[in-house]
Every structure is written in C-alpha cells, then in structure tokens.
Design an enzyme around this catalytic site. Structure first.
Site, short mmCIF file in Angstrom:
data_model
loop_
_atom_site.label_atom_id
_atom_site.label_comp_id
_atom_site.label_asym_id
_atom_site.label_seq_id
_atom_site.Cartn_x
_atom_site.Cartn_y
_atom_site.Cartn_z
N ASN A 178 10.65 2.65 -1.76
CA ASN A 178 10.65 2.79 -3.21
C ASN A 178 11.82 2.06 -3.86
O ASN A 178 12.15 2.31 -5.03
CB ASN A 178 10.66 4.27 -3.62
CG ASN A 178 9.29 4.89 -3.48
OD1 ASN A 178 8.28 4.19 -3.42
ND2 ASN A 178 9.24 6.22 -3.43
N LYS A 212 0.84 -1.19 0.00
CA LYS A 212 0.00 0.00 0.00
C LYS A 212 0.88 1.24 0.00
O LYS A 212 1.93 1.26 0.63
CB LYS A 212 -0.93 0.01 1.22
CG LYS A 212 -1.88 -1.18 1.31
CD LYS A 212 -2.75 -1.11 2.55
CE LYS A 212 -3.68 -2.31 2.63
NZ LYS A 212 -4.54 -2.26 3.85
N LYS A 272 -0.70 -1.51 -9.75
CA LYS A 272 -0.89 -0.43 -8.77
C LYS A 272 -2.13 0.35 -9.16
O LYS A 272 -2.18 0.98 -10.22
CB LYS A 272 0.34 0.47 -8.73
CG LYS A 272 0.24 1.58 -7.69
CD LYS A 272 1.59 2.21 -7.40
CE LYS A 272 2.14 3.00 -8.55
NZ LYS A 272 3.36 3.76 -8.16
N ASP A 299 11.66 11.28 -4.52
CA ASP A 299 11.06 10.49 -3.44
C ASP A 299 11.84 9.20 -3.23
O ASP A 299 11.26 8.11 -3.13
CB ASP A 299 9.60 10.19 -3.74
CG ASP A 299 8.81 9.77 -2.50
OD1 ASP A 299 9.28 10.06 -1.37
OD2 ASP A 299 7.74 9.15 -2.64
#
Length: 384
Positions: A176, A53, A73, A171
């Site tokens: 990630n 999530k 996703k 990010d």
C-alpha cells in the site's frame, strides 16, 4: 484534481449528469469527477493492462482525454470489500490532500460497477521492489529506501495530525506504498480507514479485525481498538522490511516474525546480518542500525512506549541526513559506532522491545528519548 474538473465546478450546473462530458453533481455529494463504466472501458482500452491485484480487485492502466495517465481500480465480483469500504475510500480521498498520499481523480458507481480512478504511480508498489517480483522492480539503494521511509511516514503523520478528524489507516503495508517515476512514495488504499469521532478520542472501536497478517498490531487484535499507534506498529514492520528485504513473517524453516529475527541479530551487534544483502554501494552503517532500532521501537508491545509518527519522521530524517552527509563526501568506516542518547531521543526513559526481548537484547538496544519537535507537514488544501 485536474484543471478541467475545477473549471467545470465553476460553471452553473443543473444537477443532471451528462454522458457527454462525464461530469456533474455527484449522487454521493462529493466534489469530484464521476465516471460511467463505459468511460472506464474507453480510458483503459477495455481494461487491457493490469497494473496490480488486491482484495478490492484489479488495477488497470488508463489515459484520460488530455493524455493524463491514471490507475483504475475496479471492484471484482469476488471481492469481500463492499459498498461501505468503497464509499469510505472515495470520501477520504476526496477530503485529504498531501504530497505523500495518493490523489483521487474520480470514481465510478454505475449500477453494480464500482471503481476508483487515481493518479498513476509508474513504479508500482514498494513490495514489488523489495521482493523483486514487479515488472519494473529494481533493487533500491539504502538511501532510496530511507527516503521512501521518510515520505511514507510523512503521509501517515498527516493522517494522524493534519486531518480533522484524525484518521487511522489500519492497513499500512509495503503493497500500500506506491512509487512514482521519481521513486517518491505515497500511501494508498484507504478503504479500511477509520476517522476518530472527536479530536480527543484515543481509539476507534471496530466490530472486526482488519489488516494484513504480519503487519497487524497485536494490541489491536486483542482489544479490537484501532489507534494511531496501530499504524505506527504497521509502519515499523514496513521499516523492517525496507532494512532487511524480507517479508513480515519468515520461515527459516520455522515460522518467525521479522521482529524477532531482527532482535536476535541486533542483540549480537550483527547489523550486517540484518541488512538486505542486495543493497550495494556506499551507505552509513550507523543510519542502518538507527533505522532498525526505530522500527523495533515502533513495534514494541506497549502502546505508550511507541513513538508517534511525528517522532518517527524526525528520527528517520536524521538517518537520511547521515546518508546525505556520506553522499556529500563523508566516509563510512563500516564499523558501528554505537547509538547513544544523542542519537535517538524518545519520550520514555528506556528502550523496551516486545516481551520476548531478553536482557541482552535490551542492553544492545537501550536508549533514552526526549522529543520536542513541532509537526511540519506539506498539507495542501485543508480537510473539508
């Protein structure tokens, strides 16, 4: 992209997308597969298994017609990421190709439904392995962590040096960085990425600060200007997380950044007090110390004093070489032998940490630097 997509693109297409095979000219002008929402329901078995999530929405396990496993996703209705971020990620993933970046197989923009379909990374996120909270999470050995660091750095190096125009991710964080069955690392989640308008630009001005607390470059927060050095800072935090096994912000019980926490211990020569206590087996203590110093250099306050990702790749590869030598029959005394100018060579005159670093910390970490490495990248197809 899979072979069926390539073979289809070779065929003459009248521009009308058919429901039968799910292919056709993209309304976004992108050379990639476009899925319908019904197709996504089918390949995910009605979104049966959640892989993870995020801010965009849930990620589900799926399987294509030929049996290829994929990750899907789906944007949730509550997501604060809109069409702009979605289209940015689709376009970037269509154009960039590198062994250490997650590959996109296709996308869905079907009415209000938006989704990305990309290669399946069976071992989940780096964060899950560091925190031990993932379904498949295992404690990574130091050698594995170093390899993951090198591979992640190579992916960022490609964004900064191999793309035209260059890209800044904005990010970079442990969640990630995804791992496949071989524990090979790939950078993911490009929804917040920005391209430089010209190759000689030094920064990208933004109208809002994005990123994840603990990973965001303080200079970016102050100036609202994202640069490749902003990614370097975030990667430095990832590297500290890999070394320590701790989150970017610690509460011990007072709130303290992982940077300050590591600085305090290294200033006392206490590398064993920094290293993740869960790491077992043989490891070279010098490679651990060197990795920690590289991470602190990445997170120094002054942008000019931070290395480039090309520099970081070279130095982390040296750390990994130390571990490889140990695995090939070398021995580790468990004693730190000292980092000198032959161990780490940066482009500036002396090591300098954040402004909070005191003189004893600088004495413990100070090194001289001199790079002349030419970037080498496994780039795959050139950026289109």
């Amino acid at each position: 992209m899979n072979n069926s997509v390539k073979s289809h693109k070779e065929m003459k297409n009248d521009g009308h997308r058919t429901e039968k095979d799910g292919y056709g000219n993209s309304p976004l002008g992108l050379e990639t597969r476009q899925f319908t929402y019904i197709e996504l329901e089918r390949i995910t078995n009605n979104f049966r298994r959640v892989l993870g999530k995020g801010g965009f929405g849930n990620v589900y396990e799926g399987s294509l017609e030929d049996g290829t496993q994929v990750a899907v996703k789906i944007r949730s209705k509550s997501s604060n990421q809109g069409d702009k971020e979605f289209l940015t990620e689709v376009q970037i993933l269509t154009l960039i190709h590198h062994k250490n970046l997650v590959s996109m197989i296709g996308y869905c923009k079907d009415g209000e439904h938006m989704a990305l379909v990309y290669e399946f990374m069976s071992e989940g996120t780096l964060e899950e392995h560091i925190s031990g909270k993932g379904n498949n999470a295992v404690c990574l050995a130091w050698r594995q962590r170093l390899r993951i660091a090198v591979e992640s750095a190579q992916g960022l190096e490609y964004l900064h040096k191999g793309c035209n125009p260059p890209l800044v991710h904005r990010d970079v964080k442990a969640t990630n960085i995804l791992l496949n069955a071989k524990l090979e690392a790939k950078i993911a989640d490009f929804g917040l990425s920005k391209a430089f308008h010209h190759n000689d630009d030094t920064h990208v001005s933004t109208n809002r600060i994005v990123g994840t607390p603990g990973y965001v470059d303080p200079d970016y927060q102050t100036t609202w200007r994202a640069t490749s050095k902003s990614d370097v800072y975030s990667f430095g935090i990832v590297l500290l997380v890999l070394v320590t096994g701790k989150p970017p912000i610690l509460r011990t019980p007072h709130t303290i950044s992982i940077i300050e926490w590591v600085q305090q211990r290294l200033a006392q020569g206490n590398i064993e007090g920094v290293v993740d206590v869960r790491i077992h087996g043989d490891h070279d203590i010098n490679s651990m110390w060197k990795a920690a110093v590289i991470a602190l250099k990445c997170t120094t306050e002054a942008l000019a004093e931070r290395p480039t990702m090309t520099d970081v790749v070279a130095q982390l590869q040296e750390c990994l070489n130390l571990e490889e030598e140990l695995a090939d029959g070398g021995s580790d005394s468990g004693i730190y032998n000292g980092i000198n100018s032959d161990d780490i060579n940066w482009t500036d005159d002396a090591y300098s940490t954040n402004k909070s670093t005191n003189s004893s910390q600088r004495d413990a970490l100070e090194t001289e630097h001199n790079f002349d490495r030419v970037p080498t990248m496994d780039t795959g197809p050139a950026v289109r």
